[in-house]
Enzyme design. Structure first.
Site, PDB file in Angstrom:
ATOM      1  N   PHE A 181       0.832  -1.197   0.000  1.00 38.25           N
ATOM      2  CA  PHE A 181       0.000   0.000   0.000  1.00 38.25           C
ATOM      3  C   PHE A 181       0.867   1.247   0.000  1.00 38.25           C
ATOM      4  CE2 PHE A 181       0.709  -0.935   4.468  1.00 38.25           C
ATOM      5  CZ  PHE A 181       0.907   0.319   5.056  1.00 38.25           C
ATOM      6  N   CYS A 182       0.272   2.348  -0.455  1.00 40.72           N
ATOM      7  CA  CYS A 182       0.938   3.640  -0.519  1.00 40.72           C
ATOM      8  C   CYS A 182      -0.146   4.713  -0.492  1.00 40.72           C
ATOM      9  CB  CYS A 182       1.806   3.748  -1.770  1.00 40.72           C
ATOM     10  SG  CYS A 182       0.893   3.455  -3.308  1.00 40.72           S
ATOM     11  N   THR A 183       0.203   5.956  -0.708  1.00 40.71           N
ATOM     12  CA  THR A 183      -0.764   7.041  -0.533  1.00 40.71           C
ATOM     13  C   THR A 183      -1.963   6.922  -1.468  1.00 40.71           C
ATOM     14  OG1 THR A 183       1.056   8.486   0.112  1.00 40.71           O
ATOM     15  CG2 THR A 183      -1.042   9.542  -0.415  1.00 40.71           C
ATOM     16  N   ILE A 209      -4.019   4.350   0.323  1.00 41.52           N
ATOM     17  CA  ILE A 209      -4.511   4.738   1.647  1.00 41.52           C
ATOM     18  C   ILE A 209      -5.709   5.677   1.527  1.00 41.52           C
ATOM     19  CG2 ILE A 209      -3.904   5.932   3.789  1.00 41.52           C
ATOM     20  CD1 ILE A 209      -0.926   5.136   3.062  1.00 41.52           C
TER      21      ILE A 209
END
Length: 242
Positions: A181-183, A209
């Site tokens: 996961f990331c922004t 996210i």
């Protein structure tokens, strides 16, 4: 109503990125928008803010290009304009990994919807009964603002370090279902592809996210999410910290 902030990216072939740059810059400026658009042969990545009608009209216009028809944006709001100017840049990659074999525009790693991830975390395993490993692919300073409980954090200083870190931590990922996961989804999309190329059962969190916040809220999340504008960070309800 406030200022509408949108983030969006799409891996799609843009060999004419140099010609697109001035056209997009002129359209965005004319619409009164501010933010950043990155263009590369592999696709587009953008962060824009402005009048809601103008922002949404700009996105509609972008999608008139068949290559950008699938572009989807995540929305949030602020009281003031979080960007100082409008920048459009041409880059070698919209997110630099320095691994030319990783081409999300040609093949995409499987994605996990936010609601599915929450269910997995609630029950402590995926739907096949396998343990789930959450892998934060962001830089260390971003992780320090907040992350999922029990997520792996490899203390990256830049995304180009991810492949070497993945090799060092390969044993920790074995026999689990890995969700990167990331922004907003762009880094974890490349990360999941790289991991699968090296035999890891990896998935990406759909929408990143911010997509998780939008659809699920803050379940299993601790802290805030760093964003690359003057708002600095967003809470799980997508409001700015300041």
């Amino acid at each position: 109503m406030g200022v509408l902030n949108v983030s969006a990216y799409l891996f799609t072939a843009l060999p004419d990125r140099d010609e697109l740059r001035p056209r997009l810059k002129d359209r965005a400026v004319a619409a009164g928008l501010k933010g950043t658009i990155l263009l590369a042969e592999e696709g587009i990545n953008l962060f824009l803010a402005g009048d809601p009608t103008a922002v949404r009209a700009f996105l509609v216009e972008l999608r008139e290009d068949p290559r950008l028809a699938a572009l989807t944006a995540k929305e949030s709001w602020s009281d003031e304009q979080p960007f100082g100017k409008m920048i459009v840049k041409v880059k070698a990659e919209i997110i630099r990994m320095d691994r030319p074999t990783i081409r999300p525009g040609e093949v995409r790693a499987p994605a996990v919807a936010p609601a599915t991830l929450r269910r997995w975390l609630d029950q402590g395993h995926d739907d096949a009964g396998r343990p789930v490993t959450l892998l934060d692919t962001r830089n260390a300073f971003e992780v320090d603002y907040g992350t999922f409980a029990s997520a792996q954090d490899w203390r990256l200083s830049r995304f180009t370090e991810f492949p070497d870190a993945a090799r060092r931590h390969a044993a920790e990922l074995a026999d689990t279902t890995v969700v990167s996961f990331c922004t907003g989804g762009i880094r974890c999309e490349k990360a999941a592809l790289y991991l699968r190329e090296h035999g890891v059962d990896a998935y990406q969190l759909e929408g990143g996210i911010l997509g998780y916040f939008e659809h699920v809220g803050g379940a299993h999340w601790n802290g805030e999410c760093f964003v690359f504008d003057e708002r600095e960070a967003l809470a799980p309800d997508l409001t700015a910290r300041r």
